[in-house]
Write an enzyme that holds these catalytic residues in place. Structure first.
Site, PDB file in Angstrom:
ATOM      1  N   HIS A  24       0.790  -1.236   0.000  1.00 17.00           N
ATOM      2  CA  HIS A  24       0.000   0.000   0.000  1.00 17.00           C
ATOM      3  C   HIS A  24       0.824   1.291   0.000  1.00 17.00           C
ATOM      4  O   HIS A  24       0.252   2.378  -0.048  1.00 17.00           O
ATOM      5  CB  HIS A  24      -0.968   0.036   1.194  1.00 17.00           C
ATOM      6  CG  HIS A  24      -0.301   0.355   2.499  1.00 17.00           C
ATOM      7  ND1 HIS A  24       0.347  -0.574   3.242  1.00 17.00           N
ATOM      8  CD2 HIS A  24      -0.175   1.527   3.173  1.00 17.00           C
ATOM      9  CE1 HIS A  24       0.838  -0.002   4.341  1.00 17.00           C
ATOM     10  NE2 HIS A  24       0.547   1.275   4.316  1.00 17.00           N
TER      11      HIS A  24
HETATM   12  C1  UD1 Z   1      -2.301   5.965   5.305  1.00 15.45           C
HETATM   13  C2  UD1 Z   1      -1.029   6.557   5.904  1.00 15.45           C
HETATM   14  C3  UD1 Z   1       0.074   5.515   5.892  1.00 15.45           C
HETATM   15  C4  UD1 Z   1      -0.368   4.233   6.556  1.00 15.45           C
HETATM   16  C5  UD1 Z   1      -1.676   3.751   5.948  1.00 15.45           C
HETATM   17  C6  UD1 Z   1      -2.177   2.566   6.712  1.00 15.45           C
HETATM   18  C7  UD1 Z   1      -0.645   8.972   5.508  1.00 15.45           C
HETATM   19  C8  UD1 Z   1       0.103   9.966   4.699  1.00 15.45           C
HETATM   20  N1  UD1 Z   1      -0.552   7.695   5.102  1.00 15.45           N
HETATM   21  O1  UD1 Z   1      -2.041   5.681   3.952  1.00 15.45           O
HETATM   22  O2  UD1 Z   1       1.200   6.022   6.612  1.00 15.45           O
HETATM   23  O3  UD1 Z   1       0.629   3.255   6.372  1.00 15.45           O
HETATM   24  O4  UD1 Z   1      -2.654   4.798   6.026  1.00 15.45           O
HETATM   25  O5  UD1 Z   1      -3.061   1.796   5.976  1.00 15.45           O
HETATM   26  O6  UD1 Z   1      -1.284   9.333   6.450  1.00 15.45           O
HETATM   27  N2  UD1 Z   1      -9.460   4.758   1.220  1.00 15.45           N
HETATM   28  C9  UD1 Z   1     -10.708   4.201   1.101  1.00 15.45           C
HETATM   29  N3  UD1 Z   1     -11.300   3.721   2.239  1.00 15.45           N
HETATM   30  C10 UD1 Z   1     -10.725   3.790   3.458  1.00 15.45           C
HETATM   31  C11 UD1 Z   1      -9.447   4.349   3.565  1.00 15.45           C
HETATM   32  C12 UD1 Z   1      -8.827   4.842   2.423  1.00 15.45           C
HETATM   33  O7  UD1 Z   1     -11.277   4.126   0.020  1.00 15.45           O
HETATM   34  O8  UD1 Z   1     -11.338   3.353   4.444  1.00 15.45           O
HETATM   35  C13 UD1 Z   1      -8.819   5.318   0.028  1.00 15.45           C
HETATM   36  C14 UD1 Z   1      -8.763   6.839   0.107  1.00 15.45           C
HETATM   37  O9  UD1 Z   1      -9.918   7.409  -0.382  1.00 15.45           O
HETATM   38  C15 UD1 Z   1      -7.548   7.172  -0.714  1.00 15.45           C
HETATM   39  C16 UD1 Z   1      -6.645   5.958  -0.506  1.00 15.45           C
HETATM   40  O10 UD1 Z   1      -7.463   4.909  -0.030  1.00 15.45           O
HETATM   41  O11 UD1 Z   1      -7.881   7.264  -2.050  1.00 15.45           O
HETATM   42  C17 UD1 Z   1      -5.519   6.235   0.429  1.00 15.45           C
HETATM   43  O12 UD1 Z   1      -5.986   6.612   1.726  1.00 15.45           O
HETATM   44  P1  UD1 Z   1      -5.125   7.594   2.684  1.00 15.45           P
HETATM   45  O13 UD1 Z   1      -5.662   7.566   4.058  1.00 15.45           O
HETATM   46  O14 UD1 Z   1      -4.952   8.913   2.045  1.00 15.45           O
HETATM   47  O15 UD1 Z   1      -3.681   6.964   2.671  1.00 15.45           O
HETATM   48  P2  UD1 Z   1      -3.213   5.477   2.907  1.00 15.45           P
HETATM   49  O16 UD1 Z   1      -2.548   4.993   1.677  1.00 15.45           O
HETATM   50  O17 UD1 Z   1      -4.315   4.668   3.475  1.00 15.45           O
HETATM   51  N1  UDP Z   2      -4.073  -5.326   8.943  1.00 15.87           N
HETATM   52  C1  UDP Z   2      -5.358  -5.826   9.092  1.00 15.87           C
HETATM   53  N2  UDP Z   2      -6.046  -6.212   7.969  1.00 15.87           N
HETATM   54  C2  UDP Z   2      -5.514  -6.129   6.723  1.00 15.87           C
HETATM   55  C3  UDP Z   2      -4.192  -5.616   6.587  1.00 15.87           C
HETATM   56  C4  UDP Z   2      -3.510  -5.211   7.716  1.00 15.87           C
HETATM   57  O1  UDP Z   2      -5.864  -5.925  10.217  1.00 15.87           O
HETATM   58  O2  UDP Z   2      -6.192  -6.487   5.763  1.00 15.87           O
HETATM   59  C5  UDP Z   2      -3.345  -4.889  10.152  1.00 15.87           C
HETATM   60  C6  UDP Z   2      -2.002  -5.548  10.336  1.00 15.87           C
HETATM   61  O3  UDP Z   2      -2.148  -6.773  11.018  1.00 15.87           O
HETATM   62  C7  UDP Z   2      -1.249  -4.512  11.148  1.00 15.87           C
HETATM   63  C8  UDP Z   2      -1.810  -3.197  10.621  1.00 15.87           C
HETATM   64  O4  UDP Z   2      -3.053  -3.517  10.002  1.00 15.87           O
HETATM   65  O5  UDP Z   2      -1.549  -4.628  12.525  1.00 15.87           O
HETATM   66  C9  UDP Z   2      -0.870  -2.606   9.623  1.00 15.87           C
HETATM   67  O6  UDP Z   2      -1.514  -1.549   8.977  1.00 15.87           O
HETATM   68  P1  UDP Z   2      -1.094  -1.037   7.539  1.00 15.87           P
HETATM   69  O7  UDP Z   2      -0.319  -2.083   6.811  1.00 15.87           O
HETATM   70  O8  UDP Z   2      -2.324  -0.520   6.911  1.00 15.87           O
HETATM   71  O9  UDP Z   2      -0.193   0.245   7.872  1.00 15.87           O
HETATM   72  P2  UDP Z   2       1.332   0.469   8.304  1.00 15.87           P
HETATM   73  O10 UDP Z   2       1.631  -0.419   9.454  1.00 15.87           O
HETATM   74  O11 UDP Z   2       2.180   0.199   7.115  1.00 15.87           O
HETATM   75  O12 UDP Z   2       1.359   1.913   8.646  1.00 15.87           O
END
Ligand code: UD1
Ligand code: UDP
Length: 369
Positions: free
Chosen positions: A207
């Site tokens: 991601h």
């Molecule tokens: C964010 C964090 C990242 C973290 C990740 C965990 C920042 C800059 N990034 O990245 O550090 O590792 O979360 O997963 O804060 N979206 C949905 N539904 C949701 C959530 C997101 O559709 O419930 C979509 C959003 O609309 C967007 C994309 O996913 O288009 C990214 O979401 P965003 O929260 O901006 O960043 P992440 O890549 O999730």
């Molecule tokens: N995780 C989860 N379901 C998923 C993918 C990840 O519960 O489908 C959990 C995972 O076990 C870990 C956390 O989400 O505890 C990690 O989050 P993510 O990879 O989104 O973000 P990051 O740690 O890279 O910021």
């Protein structure tokens, strides 16, 4: 009573908040107000964690979803400030390195409310990562820096953070893994549901913007994973960012033929998938550590990691992403590779230490110095 306003917003923050919030509740002197920015909002990216991990429902749900970095962080800053004005907490607690983290810390410090940062001191030394900017900025406006590892403590010292602000407490994600690991065995049926056999599949998650937002990189990674899929089934709970990127490139259907793509799963199902994988291939921070907690070798699809001790212990290996062949070979190379024993993330008591430190700080002088 000490009033702490906690900011959460993204999936990993719910998992980190679960043990800390429980530790706060077990004291009789900390009142926690939970503010959910709304950064993650789908049921399987947010609500499921509150239910499964028994986190109290947010007191405030700000409903700020996606947007550019500036827009998202700015809107959060404004909305969090309004809540802080109203609630007048003694301190604001933020987790990790997301835009919700930075917005919470910045809103607080401007109102002269002390900031507590859980997971302080991590560095990738890659300023192209949005998280690196968020972490560095947050650590430098924080009063209480709770560092998960020795490496994090050293990073903070090198940046000139005053010693008395740094607390080496261990990693709250390890607390969560110990607490919920057992529960997963008893309640998750995910392996049967998606029809994979224990220790006969690869678990993958992708991601990071560096991997998803560059079409050539995304294609290389997914071609590499598809090639792995010819050797062993690959299970990939698909993050919404990656779903969007694959759709835009018309790759989703092609990939589905060779990889078991599933929706994001709840934490207990994820733990189950991690525990029983032959190996994990990921660019997630949290998943790299969980691989280690469950003694599963991990191939990290990044050029660096904040969790350097995992590489040093030999549990984590960085994948070369030159082409599909190197991606596939480097992932499969970690099969059956266990690393050395070690306890770099503490003893599962990080959350209790955080609660104790917060309690002591306020008992001592009615606030942080
Ligand atoms: C964010 C964090 C990242 C973290 C990740 C965990 C920042 C800059 N990034 O990245 O550090 O590792 O979360 O997963 O804060 N979206 C949905 N539904 C949701 C959530 C997101 O559709 O419930 C979509 C959003 O609309 C967007 C994309 O996913 O288009 C990214 O979401 P965003 O929260 O901006 O960043 P992440 O890549 O999730
Ligand atoms: N995780 C989860 N379901 C998923 C993918 C990840 O519960 O489908 C959990 C995972 O076990 C870990 C956390 O989400 O505890 C990690 O989050 P993510 O990879 O989104 O973000 P990051 O740690 O890279 O910021």
């Amino acid at each position: 009573m000490v009033k702490i306003a906690t900011i959460v917003g993204a999936r990993p923050q719910f998992i980190k908040a679960a043990p800390v919030s429980r530790a706060f509740r077990s004291t009789d002197c900390i009142q926690e107000i939970m503010i959910h920015t709304g950064q993650h909002f789908d049921e399987n990216m947010s609500d499921v964690f509150f239910t499964e991990l028994e986190i109290p429902q947010p007191d405030y749900s700000l409903g700020i979803h996606s947007g550019s970095h500036g827009m998202q962080t700015g809107r959060m800053l404004e909305a969090i400030e309004r809540v802080l004005y109203k609630e007048q907490p003694d301190a604001v607690l933020v987790y990790g390195d997301t835009n919700s983290t930075l917005a919470g810390a910045l809103a607080a410090v401007k109102l002269h409310i002390p900031v507590i940062h859980v997971e302080a001191g991590l560095r990738s030394f890659n300023r192209l990562m949005p998280e690196e900017i968020n972490r560095v900025m947050t650590d430098h406006i924080t009063e209480f820096l709770f560092a998960p590892t020795e490496a994090a403590v050293i990073n903070l010292r090198k940046e000139g953070i005053a010693e008395h602000k740094i607390y080496h407490v261990g990693d709250v994600m390890y607390d969560a893994a110990l607490y919920y690991g057992q529960k997963a065995d008893n309640s998750s049926r995910i392996l049967e549901m998606i029809r994979v056999d224990p220790k006969k599949y690869v678990l993958a998650t992708i991601h990071r913007p560096g991997n998803t937002d560059d079409p050539a990189r995304l294609q290389t990674i997914f071609e590499g994973l598809c090639q792995v899929g010819q050797e062993l089934p690959v299970v990939l709970p698909l993050h919404p960012r990656t779903y969007g990127a694959l759709q835009r490139m018309n790759l989703l259907e092609k990939v589905r033929d060779q990889i078991k793509i599933v929706e994001p799963v709840g934490y207990l199902d994820m733990v189950m998938l991690e525990k029983w994988a032959s190996l994990i291939a990921t660019d997630s921070g949290g998943v790299q550590k969980e691989a280690f907690f469950y003694e599963v070798p991990c191939a990290t699809l990044r050029s660096e990691t904040e969790w350097v001790e995992l590489v040093e212990l030999g549990w984590n290996h960085l994948v070369r992403m030159d082409d599909r062949q190197t991606v596939c070979l480097d992932i499969l190379a970690v099969l059956d590779h266990s690393g050395k024993a070690g306890k770099p993330y503490g003893d599962g008591e990080a959350a209790r230490r955080i609660a104790d430190a917060v309690e002591r700080a306020f008992e001592a002088g009615g606030g942080f110095d």
